[in-house]
Write an enzyme that holds these catalytic residues in place. Structure first.
Site, PDB file in Angstrom:
ATOM      1  N   SER A 113      16.979  -7.630   8.077  1.00 23.95           N
ATOM      2  CA  SER A 113      17.695  -7.946   9.266  1.00 23.95           C
ATOM      3  C   SER A 113      17.667  -9.296   9.336  1.00 23.95           C
ATOM      4  CB  SER A 113      17.119  -7.478  10.392  1.00 23.95           C
ATOM      5  OG  SER A 113      17.420  -5.952  10.728  1.00 23.95           O
ATOM      6  N   ARG A 125      11.035  -1.105   0.794  1.00 27.06           N
ATOM      7  CA  ARG A 125      11.998  -1.490  -0.092  1.00 27.06           C
ATOM      8  C   ARG A 125      11.239  -1.941  -1.266  1.00 27.06           C
ATOM      9  NH1 ARG A 125      13.739  -5.354   4.456  1.00 27.06           N
ATOM     10  NH2 ARG A 125      11.674  -5.545   4.609  1.00 27.06           N
ATOM     11  N   HIS A 132      19.065   0.140   6.747  1.00 22.06           N
ATOM     12  CA  HIS A 132      18.506   1.018   7.671  1.00 22.06           C
ATOM     13  C   HIS A 132      19.544   2.285   7.826  1.00 22.06           C
ATOM     14  CE1 HIS A 132      17.253  -3.000  10.180  1.00 22.06           C
ATOM     15  NE2 HIS A 132      16.367  -2.281   9.576  1.00 22.06           N
ATOM     16  N   LYS A 189       9.939 -11.132  21.321  1.00 20.76           N
ATOM     17  CA  LYS A 189      10.766 -11.841  20.766  1.00 20.76           C
ATOM     18  C   LYS A 189      11.867 -12.163  21.009  1.00 20.76           C
ATOM     19  CE  LYS A 189       9.748  -9.121  16.195  1.00 20.76           C
ATOM     20  NZ  LYS A 189      10.244  -8.232  15.092  1.00 20.76           N
TER      21      LYS A 189
END
Ligand code: PNS
Length: 186
Positions: free
Chosen positions: A130, A92, A19, A43
């Site tokens: 994460s 990514r 990040h 969440k």
């Protein structure tokens, strides 16, 4: 060229070196970059919104054109409210592409004037997420090099009671069975 103000939205639970790498790249090409942390009531995050805000503020204090904020609801509406004309997202690997494409096209449908720009973090962070950081840390594994040192400390502080419980359990197993685990936590 137009001066572009961009929004980098995400959960950042916790912020990783990937990040940060993307924020630093974005800060170089956009006039202003707002990192928008999603306050998602569905969440149950490991870090509270206040903790994520604090971490990202500390980690980006050296970048004068970067601002850290929180948002809820539709991202495109939040982008509009802060006059961002561009959304920054990181890709990514090919596996990210499908989800990101879907999200970018949905966002375009919702707000056709908002452009999504993809950037790639340094390849050394291409496997860092994460979710995996949380998983490794929760199991007592080392996360050095995957997250900034400040985040590492926060993870340790948050998980210390769990580590202690885990160690006590191992000690109890060792006492009753005579089998001691060789692995030592780093
Ligand atoms: O880092 P993440 O968790 O992959 O980020 C996902 C995020 C926050 C960018 C996305 O879930 C989002 O924008 N949520 C806000 C609600 C919204 O606008 N949903 C429609 C997206 S197509």
């Amino acid at each position: 060229m137009n001066k572009v103000s961009a929004l980098y939205p995400g959960s950042f639970d916790p912020p990783t070196n990937g990040h940060l790498d993307l924020i630093e790249r974005g800060a170089k090409i956009f006039e202003e970059l707002v990192v928008g942390i999603l306050r998602n009531s569905e969440k149950s995050p490991m870090f509270s919104l206040a903790e994520r805000l604090e971490m990202l503020k500390v980690l980006t204090a050296h970048l004068k054109n970067v601002r850290i904020e929180a948002f809820h609801g539709l991202m495109v509406e939040y982008a509009k409210s802060i006059d961002a004309t561009c959304v920054l997202r990181g890709i990514r690997a090919v596996s990210d592409y499908e989800y990101e494409l879907q999200m970018a096209l949905m966002n375009r449908k919702l707000e056709p004037t908002l452009e999504t720009v993809f950037m790639m973090p340094a390849d050394k962070y291409s496997y860092v997420s994460s979710r995996l950081v949380r998983e490794v840390a929760q199991a007592g594994g080392p996360v050095k090099g995957l997250v900034p040192e400040f985040v590492e400390q926060k993870l340790r502080a948050k998980l210390e009671p769990a580590y202690k419980f885990h160690d006590e359990m191992q000690e109890e197993v060792a006492r009753t069975t005579g089998v001691r685990e060789k692995r030592k936590r780093k």
